[in-house]
Design an enzyme around this catalytic site. Structure first.
Site, PDB file in Angstrom:
ATOM      1  N   HIS A 264      49.037 -14.635 -28.102  1.00 36.36           N
ATOM      2  CA  HIS A 264      47.893 -13.720 -27.995  1.00 36.36           C
ATOM      3  C   HIS A 264      46.587 -14.445 -28.373  1.00 36.36           C
ATOM      4  CE1 HIS A 264      46.059  -9.632 -28.131  1.00 36.36           C
ATOM      5  NE2 HIS A 264      45.242 -10.223 -28.992  1.00 36.36           N
ATOM      6  N   GLU A 265      46.567 -15.034 -29.552  1.00 38.56           N
ATOM      7  CA  GLU A 265      45.343 -15.723 -29.993  1.00 38.56           C
ATOM      8  C   GLU A 265      45.075 -16.942 -29.107  1.00 38.56           C
ATOM      9  OE1 GLU A 265      43.498 -14.086 -31.909  1.00 38.56           O
ATOM     10  OE2 GLU A 265      45.047 -12.662 -32.568  1.00 38.56           O
ATOM     11  N   HIS A 268      43.146 -15.793 -26.113  1.00 37.12           N
ATOM     12  CA  HIS A 268      41.720 -15.639 -26.451  1.00 37.12           C
ATOM     13  C   HIS A 268      41.035 -17.018 -26.500  1.00 37.12           C
ATOM     14  CE1 HIS A 268      41.315 -11.383 -27.274  1.00 37.12           C
ATOM     15  NE2 HIS A 268      42.256 -11.368 -28.202  1.00 37.12           N
ATOM     16  N   GLU A 294      40.297  -9.481 -23.984  1.00 38.54           N
ATOM     17  CA  GLU A 294      41.655  -9.028 -24.283  1.00 38.54           C
ATOM     18  C   GLU A 294      42.576  -9.246 -23.077  1.00 38.54           C
ATOM     19  OE1 GLU A 294      42.236  -8.151 -27.338  1.00 38.54           O
ATOM     20  OE2 GLU A 294      44.194  -7.175 -27.311  1.00 38.54           O
TER      21      GLU A 294
END
Lengths: 501, 501
Positions: A264-265, A268, A294
């Site tokens: 997830h990070e 980003h 997102e």
């Protein structure tokens, strides 16, 4: 220096101070010794004040005024001027006294939230939070008047996080979520549940850490332009496209946190590392919206990272790291376990589908609060009732209910919806990427993620704010955001996992 | 807000930005990914420019003018105003164009230094550095004219690092060093050398790290108001008295680096942690001078940390960590080995006595350069000749000679002397502390360092810049800096170690 260069120089200076604030914030989460908190908060406040002074200065206003009328500028230059002007006009609409009042209210509300959460033997007590929250909601409603809006007051708040997005469109979108997704999840729940007990056995911290680093490398995260550290709440922060840092959290008894947190990070971070260095400090060098940001994290976390092809490439490596846990768990069982659908109380622990019911609850409540159709004092009851209705769970206490998120205590109304937008954009983008990139699934099965990253770089990252979210989506996929891509993705994936039809 | 409060608020703001710069600098040395360097340098430069603007602003000047004449201020308030005024007047004496020119010259000289060091197959080539250095020396001489001086141009440069110190006094001091210390080291060198081969055996990194942390705790370094990390060059930095960080370096084949590095930086850090929180951002909340700062690091590193009582308290613990290396090395042998006197080429590796010959060389050269009595082109020859004369060593190449230090490439002329001042102040302070604190040696033997820290807090740390260095020294010891205390300390200690007389 011509006028445009003068503008760029001013923007660089503002960006430098904003990035200094980001460094101080990163350090605060990752390294700050406990006694350092007070002065650190003050230092960040001082720098934020200086950014504000620079942003609303008469010289910059004058410059933007002249450049807005300069027809010799390129399209990209015009976009930069227009976006900067929009951002600064928004800032200027809030009187200084109002900002001071709001800042104080946020600080008091955050304190009250912290206190209310730990009250009642740790079960939380919403009534300790409600008076401060009410005051803050009143101020946010006043903010909508200062900012102005055409249709709905909530539009004025959403615009801070998702420029151009409207309450009316989100209302339609979340009606779809309610109608289509709630029913689909009910279908799933008539099926036998998948097994996932191995996810919660013991996984050594160091070995998890090193496995996570390998996943980041495989994605194409550039460790010469970033680093990973540990923090209580994982986040991504950028000090320039050449220094984009991620943090993670490792739970030795829950494999989900580190693996899908890293992905997830990492998603980003790839966005931030993919912005163009020449556009440093300019709108064309900044992300479009929180929803688009997102979309990048969700695409890597879910569309890639919870897919069977991805684990065909990586599962053997994970098994080799933890043979005592996973040697006897077949790939398909592991794949199903990472996608278990199970309505639960806490948003941040939710699965990929029921997650959106958590957002639905918050969207409906926020909208009603800002338009004034419900009162803060009724929030607990409303919250618990909606959780029963959409997720079929009974909220046992306020800490696991209406007090679970930090966002409202920070005055962030209009933020939650961007989480769902991210997933929906991700599904639509990934659908398009699968059409544009020959043999994408096969590439992923072989651990070759670079064509996908290149596609994202080319279609999204490089543009920064050159196109607003809706237009960007149209340019890439031929249409604006359409919930059907998410539903198609969900139906196909979960029909297999839960043996539907 | 009265005028003084307005002044304090402005100073807080300046301090906040200066501390943000310090955070960015710390991160740069400890964590920065390699591609992040360019933007980081720019971000620091932007913040430094903002500090400069605030410091030389007309409002602050006006405020200081009025407050300078306000006789109702307390002594401490008056000192703050006077020191701030002095600092800002110095800034203002340098025309903006000159500062830009100097900044560029420093950058070019630093690049040339880096290049010259690695030239000639890594042996260095001073001729590649000389042209840039000459330009920089010319600018520093111009700076002395801008700043002004009564007696000697070098005074104007020294004052930046050691306010109030004069070339004339340093000349007398270093004449003493040359006369007394050179002869004493010759005496030592007629004696048999002490054994120290165990210092260079293998010492595990992790175990060294943990031992270092224990030493810092024992000194009274507050880990709730700081932390230790690893960096290429150890340093101490402060973001407020509640966040003072140290770094260390671990060499698995040289025990000196970590142990006495920790004690040295720990000494600096205790000073910064001992400044009073109420004085944040004011001269009364800042260190007096680099010499006094260095007195704190040297006192802990040498007067305490290379003493027999200190190791009576700590040697068993060190032996327990490294039994395979030290179990058979008696305490007294270990004590002698850490104090081995051995003239050598590199300043940063020098022992406690011959260290000052390295400074003597640099002081004499700097003074001559700034007064114009020698030319940059003659530096290599001069350097090598002085090393032969004072240290009796032959310099094999420029990298181990005139190119070894970074200071000149940064334009820091007048800095080196503060290292020696630090040791000499430390000896005088420690002599006084030994008189003031009953049974100090016994306390140290028992690992109780708190009475000594308390003495330093009471006599030095709490005052910040309330008293200039010379006055502070007089208040504590009854006289100004006197080299005899260092010589007495040296004679007593090394007569035992080398069996003199």
């Amino acid at each position: 220096m011509n006028l445009y260069q003068t503008y760029v120089a001013k923007m660089h200076k503002i960006a430098d101070v904003n990035h200094a604030i980001a460094v101080l914030g990163w350090d605060q989460e990752v390294h700050l010794p406990e006694k350092g908190a007070h002065h650190r908060a003050q230092q960040i406040a001082t720098l934020a004040g200086m950014v504000h002074e620079m942003a609303v200065s008469a010289e910059l206003e004058d410059l933007l005024g002249k450049l807005s009328e300069d027809e010799s500028l390129t399209f990209e230059q015009q976009r930069n001027i227009a976006e900067t002007k929009k951002h600064i006009d928004r800032r200027k609409k809030l009187p200084v006294n109002f900002v001071v009042q709001l800042t104080k209210a946020v600080s008091a509300t955050y304190q009250a939230w912290m206190k209310a959460r730990s009250a009642n033997h740790g079960e939380g007590d919403f009534t300790l939070f409600a008076p401060q929250l009410k005051q803050l909601v009143d101020l946010k409603r006043e903010e909508t008047t200062c900012i102005g809006y055409a249709d709905h007051p909530y539009d004025a708040l959403i615009d801070e996080f998702e420029p151009g997005e409207k309450t009316a469109d989100l209302t339609v979108l979340f009606a779809d979520v309610r109608r289509q997704l709630v029913d689909f999840v009910k279908e799933i729940h008539h099926q036998p549940q998948v097994e996932d007990h191995w996810m919660f056995e013991h996984y050594d911290k160091d070995r998890q850490w090193h496995f996570g680093l390998e996943l980041l490398k495989q994605m194409g995260y550039d460790f010469k332009a970033g680093r990973q550290d540990i923090s209580a709440h994982p986040f991504t922060t950028s000090f320039s496209m050449h220094d984009v840092r991620v943090t993670t959290r490792i739970n030795e008894h829950d494999l989900h946190e580190m693996i899908w947190g890293c992905l997830h990070e990492g998603g980003h971070a790839l966005y931030e590392q993919g912005l163009l260095p020449d556009n440093y400090g300019l709108p064309s060098g900044s992300y479009v919206s929180l929803g688009i940001h997102e979309s990048q994290s969700r695409l890597w976390e879910n569309n890639v990272g919870r897919s069977l092809p991805y684990w065909k490439a990586n599962y053997a490596q994970l098994q080799a790291q933890f043979p005592e846990r996973l040697a006897n768990v077949p790939l398909e069982a592991f794949y199903k376990s990472m996608n278990k659908v199970n309505p639960s109380l806490i948003r941040t622990n939710a699965d990929e589908l029921t997650y959106h019911f958590h957002i639905l609850v918050r969207f409906e409540i926020e909208k009603a609060l800002i338009e004034g159709s419900v009162e803060v004092n009724d929030l607990r009851e409303l919250w618990n009732q909606k959780y029963k209705e959409y997720l079929d769970v009974t909220v046992p206490n306020d800490r696991k209910g209406v007090l679970q998120d930090i966002h409202w205590s920070h005055g962030s109304f209009g933020y939650f919806a961007t989480y769902s937008l991210g997933s929906f954009y991700a599904a639509q983008f990934f659908h398009q990427a699968s059409k544009d990139i020959p043999y994408l699934q096969t590439l992923i099965e072989h651990g070759n993620l670079q064509p996908l990253l290149q596609w994202l770089r080319t279609n999204i990252h490089q543009y920064g704010q050159l196109y607003p979210a809706e237009e960007l989506c149209k340019r890439i996929t031929g249409e604006k955001l359409n919930f059907k891509y998410f539903m198609e993705y969900a139906r196909q994936k979960y029909s297999f996992i839960y043996n539907l039809r």
